[in-house]
Motif scaffolding. Structure first.
Motif, PDB file in Angstrom:
ATOM      1  N   UNK A 150      87.422  17.236 -32.587  1.00 49.27           N
ATOM      2  CA  UNK A 150      87.098  16.350 -33.715  1.00 49.27           C
ATOM      3  C   UNK A 150      86.668  17.175 -34.926  1.00 49.27           C
ATOM      4  N   UNK A 151      87.632  17.825 -35.582  1.00 51.63           N
ATOM      5  CA  UNK A 151      87.264  18.646 -36.739  1.00 51.63           C
ATOM      6  C   UNK A 151      86.906  17.798 -37.956  1.00 51.63           C
ATOM      7  N   UNK A 152      87.207  16.487 -37.885  1.00 54.00           N
ATOM      8  CA  UNK A 152      86.846  15.626 -39.020  1.00 54.00           C
ATOM      9  C   UNK A 152      86.038  14.433 -38.502  1.00 54.00           C
ATOM     10  N   UNK A 153      86.210  13.295 -39.130  1.00 50.66           N
ATOM     11  CA  UNK A 153      85.427  12.121 -38.766  1.00 50.66           C
ATOM     12  C   UNK A 153      85.980  11.449 -37.510  1.00 50.66           C
ATOM     13  N   UNK A 154      85.136  11.262 -36.533  1.00 55.20           N
ATOM     14  CA  UNK A 154      85.578  10.667 -35.252  1.00 55.20           C
ATOM     15  C   UNK A 154      86.142   9.262 -35.463  1.00 55.20           C
ATOM     16  N   UNK A 155      85.477   8.474 -36.317  1.00 53.36           N
ATOM     17  CA  UNK A 155      85.935   7.083 -36.491  1.00 53.36           C
ATOM     18  C   UNK A 155      87.384   7.036 -36.989  1.00 53.36           C
ATOM     19  N   UNK A 156      87.762   8.024 -37.814  1.00 57.31           N
ATOM     20  CA  UNK A 156      89.157   8.048 -38.301  1.00 57.31           C
ATOM     21  C   UNK A 156      90.119   8.390 -37.171  1.00 57.31           C
ATOM     22  N   UNK A 157      89.699   9.304 -36.309  1.00 55.65           N
ATOM     23  CA  UNK A 157      90.542   9.692 -35.165  1.00 55.65           C
ATOM     24  C   UNK A 157      90.716   8.493 -34.218  1.00 55.65           C
ATOM     25  N   UNK A 158      89.634   7.788 -33.945  1.00 56.42           N
ATOM     26  CA  UNK A 158      89.715   6.628 -33.048  1.00 56.42           C
ATOM     27  C   UNK A 158      90.581   5.538 -33.692  1.00 56.42           C
ATOM     28  N   UNK A 159      90.385   5.314 -34.997  1.00 57.11           N
ATOM     29  CA  UNK A 159      91.155   4.277 -35.707  1.00 57.11           C
ATOM     30  C   UNK A 159      92.650   4.602 -35.706  1.00 57.11           C
ATOM     31  N   UNK A 160      92.954   5.893 -35.795  1.00 59.48           N
ATOM     32  CA  UNK A 160      94.357   6.349 -35.765  1.00 59.48           C
ATOM     33  C   UNK A 160      95.039   5.847 -34.483  1.00 59.48           C
ATOM     34  N   UNK A 161      94.341   5.945 -33.366  1.00 59.64           N
ATOM     35  CA  UNK A 161      94.887   5.492 -32.082  1.00 59.64           C
ATOM     36  C   UNK A 161      95.055   3.978 -32.046  1.00 59.64           C
ATOM     37  N   UNK A 162      94.180   3.272 -32.755  1.00 61.43           N
ATOM     38  CA  UNK A 162      94.257   1.809 -32.759  1.00 61.43           C
ATOM     39  C   UNK A 162      95.413   1.319 -33.625  1.00 61.43           C
ATOM     40  N   UNK A 163      95.931   2.209 -34.473  1.00 59.66           N
ATOM     41  CA  UNK A 163      97.059   1.857 -35.343  1.00 59.66           C
ATOM     42  C   UNK A 163      98.359   1.744 -34.581  1.00 59.66           C
ATOM     43  N   UNK A 164      98.426   2.393 -33.407  1.00 61.07           N
ATOM     44  CA  UNK A 164      99.716   2.481 -32.698  1.00 61.07           C
ATOM     45  C   UNK A 164     100.161   1.153 -32.122  1.00 61.07           C
ATOM     46  N   UNK A 208      83.751   5.048 -31.291  1.00 57.10           N
ATOM     47  CA  UNK A 208      83.532   6.178 -32.213  1.00 57.10           C
ATOM     48  C   UNK A 208      82.070   6.631 -32.240  1.00 57.10           C
ATOM     49  N   UNK A 209      81.135   5.724 -31.983  1.00 59.84           N
ATOM     50  CA  UNK A 209      79.715   6.111 -32.004  1.00 59.84           C
ATOM     51  C   UNK A 209      79.423   7.063 -30.838  1.00 59.84           C
ATOM     52  N   UNK A 210      79.932   6.737 -29.670  1.00 65.27           N
ATOM     53  CA  UNK A 210      79.622   7.576 -28.496  1.00 65.27           C
ATOM     54  C   UNK A 210      80.372   8.905 -28.548  1.00 65.27           C
ATOM     55  N   UNK A 211      81.609   8.892 -29.013  1.00 65.88           N
ATOM     56  CA  UNK A 211      82.334  10.170 -29.087  1.00 65.88           C
ATOM     57  C   UNK A 211      81.711  11.106 -30.133  1.00 65.88           C
ATOM     58  N   UNK A 212      81.101  10.523 -31.155  1.00 67.41           N
ATOM     59  CA  UNK A 212      80.483  11.361 -32.202  1.00 67.41           C
ATOM     60  C   UNK A 212      79.305  12.178 -31.653  1.00 67.41           C
ATOM     61  N   UNK A 213      78.781  11.760 -30.508  1.00 65.91           N
ATOM     62  CA  UNK A 213      77.677  12.524 -29.895  1.00 65.91           C
ATOM     63  C   UNK A 213      78.097  13.957 -29.566  1.00 65.91           C
ATOM     64  N   UNK A 214      79.410  14.160 -29.454  1.00 66.21           N
ATOM     65  CA  UNK A 214      79.918  15.519 -29.151  1.00 66.21           C
ATOM     66  C   UNK A 214      80.806  16.031 -30.276  1.00 66.21           C
ATOM     67  N   UNK A 215      80.558  15.538 -31.481  1.00 69.20           N
ATOM     68  CA  UNK A 215      81.351  15.968 -32.648  1.00 69.20           C
ATOM     69  C   UNK A 215      80.403  16.426 -33.754  1.00 69.20           C
ATOM     70  N   UNK A 216      79.842  17.641 -33.615  1.00 69.43           N
ATOM     71  CA  UNK A 216      78.823  18.076 -34.577  1.00 69.43           C
ATOM     72  C   UNK A 216      79.326  18.203 -36.011  1.00 69.43           C
ATOM     73  N   UNK A 223      93.864  14.000 -28.702  1.00 72.10           N
ATOM     74  CA  UNK A 223      93.371  15.120 -29.510  1.00 72.10           C
ATOM     75  C   UNK A 223      93.666  16.462 -28.834  1.00 72.10           C
ATOM     76  N   UNK A 224      93.603  16.460 -27.495  1.00 77.36           N
ATOM     77  CA  UNK A 224      93.904  17.694 -26.745  1.00 77.36           C
ATOM     78  C   UNK A 224      95.340  18.133 -27.034  1.00 77.36           C
ATOM     79  N   UNK A 225      96.250  17.170 -27.004  1.00 78.12           N
ATOM     80  CA  UNK A 225      97.667  17.475 -27.264  1.00 78.12           C
ATOM     81  C   UNK A 225      97.853  17.920 -28.709  1.00 78.12           C
TER      82      UNK A 225
END
Lengths: 90, 179
Positions: free
Chosen positions: A76-90, B9-17, B56-58
């Motif tokens: 998660x090099x950027x904002x997690x919420x954007x990454x999660x939302x990206x998956x919800x777009x599919x 997204x709230x819980x995953x952010x716990x490991x996204x410094x 994300x891994x891929x």
């Protein structure tokens, strides 16, 4: 919806099945086969789908908390919420 | 004690410094563990964690022998958060549609209503439906849906009007509740 399925059973299995009926576990062959198949299907589903994942979840962690944070930075090099939302777009 | 439902997204952010909202999510976890708030997460959320981590891994082709266990590690860490309730409503509704009976899970049924009234993406709608389902199951209201998803936050007023719970970002929850 119920459906009739024709299946050949081994003589040995039928003898054992009849014994179970005599013992009062089932009222007839049809009911016995139906119940045994249903129970075994559930067991197989559990063995194949639930148990392997559960075993993995119960295994001791291979990563320390700090190591998971390092992986988290990479994933998660950027904002997690954007990454999660990206998956919800599919 | 306030009751909150956490978005994935709230819980995953716990490991996204590197996420700007990392600190606020840590504070929420601390509040959950110290029993200052009552928090819920869902089976849907756990499934989403696995999907996001695998995707994300891929994407970043992480080369590490331990990468195969990453999704499991995240799920495990989430489930082990003290006092966090992971809850799914398994009740099934039997619905009569023009004399055709269908069996449908309560969350999926409620999701149809959410889609009609709120109109977000499918998984967003499902999370909202989960909240309604949890409220029905536990008989208690959920006060906040905590998410950092911009699209859901944009519909906060509409969701509040229709379903009577607030949608807030992690940093907002901290300031509103003084966590």
């Amino acid at each position: 919806m119920d459906e009739t399925v024709t299946s050949r059973l081994k003589q040995k299995d039928l003898l054992l099945l009849d014994k179970l009926i005599e013992m009062g576990l089932f009222s007839n062959r049809s009911e016995a086969v139906r119940k045994i198949v249903s129970e075994r299907i559930n067991e197989l589903i559990e063995e194949q789908l639930i148990t392997p994942l559960q075993k993995e979840l119960n295994r001791k962690s291979q990563l320390a908390d700090e190591e998971l944070l390092v992986f988290g930075k990479k994933l998660f090099p950027s904002t997690v919420s954007e990454v999660v939302a990206e998956g919800r777009d599919r | 004690m306030k009751r909150i439902y956490l978005d994935t997204n709230i819980l995953l952010t716990l490991w996204a410094p590197l996420d700007p909202l990392f600190q606020s999510c840590l504070k929420i976890r601390k509040a959950i563990e110290e029993n200052e708030i009552n928090a819920f997460f869902s089976g849907l959320g756990l499934a989403e964690v696995a999907s996001v981590v695998e995707r994300q891994k891929r994407k970043f082709s992480i080369k590490d022998p331990r990468e195969s266990t990453l999704a499991i590690e995240f799920i495990k860490r989430i489930v082990l958060i003290k006092n966090l309730d992971v809850i799914d409503d398994f009740s099934v509704y039997k619905i009569d549609i023009l004399d055709n009976f269908i069996n449908i899970s309560s969350s999926h049924w409620l999701c149809i209503d959410v889609a009609k009234k709120i109109g977000l993406k499918t998984l967003d709608n499902l999370h909202i439906a989960n909240i309604l389902s949890i409220q029905n199951k536990t008989g208690k209201d959920v006060d906040y849906f905590v998410t950092n998803d911009k699209e859901i936050l944009l519909k906060a007023n509409l969701i509040k009007k229709r379903y009577d719970f607030s949608v807030v970002a992690s940093d907002n929850l901290i300031s509103i509740e003084g966590l």
